[in-house]
Design an enzyme around this catalytic site. Structure first.
Site, short mmCIF file in Angstrom:
data_model
loop_
_atom_site.label_atom_id
_atom_site.label_comp_id
_atom_site.label_asym_id
_atom_site.label_seq_id
_atom_site.Cartn_x
_atom_site.Cartn_y
_atom_site.Cartn_z
N LEU A 132 0.83 -1.19 0.00
CA LEU A 132 0.00 0.00 0.00
C LEU A 132 0.87 1.25 0.00
O LEU A 132 0.61 2.21 -0.74
CB LEU A 132 -0.94 0.01 1.21
CG LEU A 132 -1.81 1.26 1.36
CD1 LEU A 132 -2.77 1.40 0.19
CD2 LEU A 132 -2.55 1.23 2.69
N HIS A 133 1.91 1.24 0.81
CA HIS A 133 2.85 2.37 0.88
C HIS A 133 3.42 2.68 -0.51
O HIS A 133 3.41 3.84 -0.95
CB HIS A 133 3.95 2.06 1.88
CG HIS A 133 5.09 3.02 1.88
ND1 HIS A 133 4.95 4.34 2.23
CD2 HIS A 133 6.39 2.85 1.58
CE1 HIS A 133 6.13 4.94 2.14
NE2 HIS A 133 7.02 4.05 1.75
#
Length: 189
Positions: free
Chosen positions: A29-30
């Protein structure tokens, strides 16, 4: 505006610990949020627990319908997809919702790193740094965390997550590249 959400539920895997899967999921996600330059998607952990400290087996993404649709069209999950059940995009419920800040907490947990830093900063010897920073000075964090890799430095670190107090109304703001914020809230239900 966090009008919608998607639940990502970790699937049980006897060979891989839940914390590792959550760390990989947050890492992916980062990377996706960094690549998209997005500060409009927040996260929460509905199964968060302090005793024992655990983020739980669910990651909830919060954002506008458009932002979440755009994120999910990308193949950002990669191989983590095999370990996650992806829920459907849904509007936030109208009733029974409070709002919380989900934020990162940083702790200075490595005595050796603190001593090396002091030696470099103050020109002290190892013995002087050890005297200045005894073993007992390090706080013992009791928050849930996962190991993640920073996209900017490449270093692996412990990402400690704290769920703040509940608010009756939302506080608008921006989220960092992990979906956390010191100023914005996400719906909590």
């Amino acid at each position: 505006m966090t009008s919608h959400y998607i639940d990502l539920r970790l699937l049980p895997d006897p060979e891989v610990h839940q914390r590792h899967i959550m760390g990989a999921l947050l890492g992916r996600l980062h990377l996706a949020l960094v690549q998209r330059k997005s500060d409009a998607i927040g996260v929460s952990f509905p199964v968060y627990s302090l005793r024992p400290p655990s983020l739980g087996a669910m990651l909830r993404l919060h954002g506008s319908e458009q932002d979440l649709q755009a994120l999910m069209k990308d193949n950002w999950l990669g191989a983590v997809c095999d370990h996650v059940a992806i829920g459907v995009l849904q509007p936030v419920p109208k009733e029974g919702v409070t709002h919380r800040m989900i934020r990162r907490r940083q702790f200075k947990t490595s005595i050796e790193r603190l001593r090396r830093r002091r030696m470099a900063r103050k020109g002290e010897t190892a013995e002087q740094a050890e005297t200045a920073i005894p073993q007992l000075d390090v706080p013992r964090p009791n928050l849930p965390y996962v190991q993640v890799r920073s996209s900017s430095t490449g270093h692996t670190f412990s990402l400690f997550v704290e769920h703040g107090a509940a608010y009756p109304t939302p506080i608008e703001g921006r989220f960092n590249s992990y979906g956390l914020s010191d100023g914005a809230t996400v719906p909590w239900f």
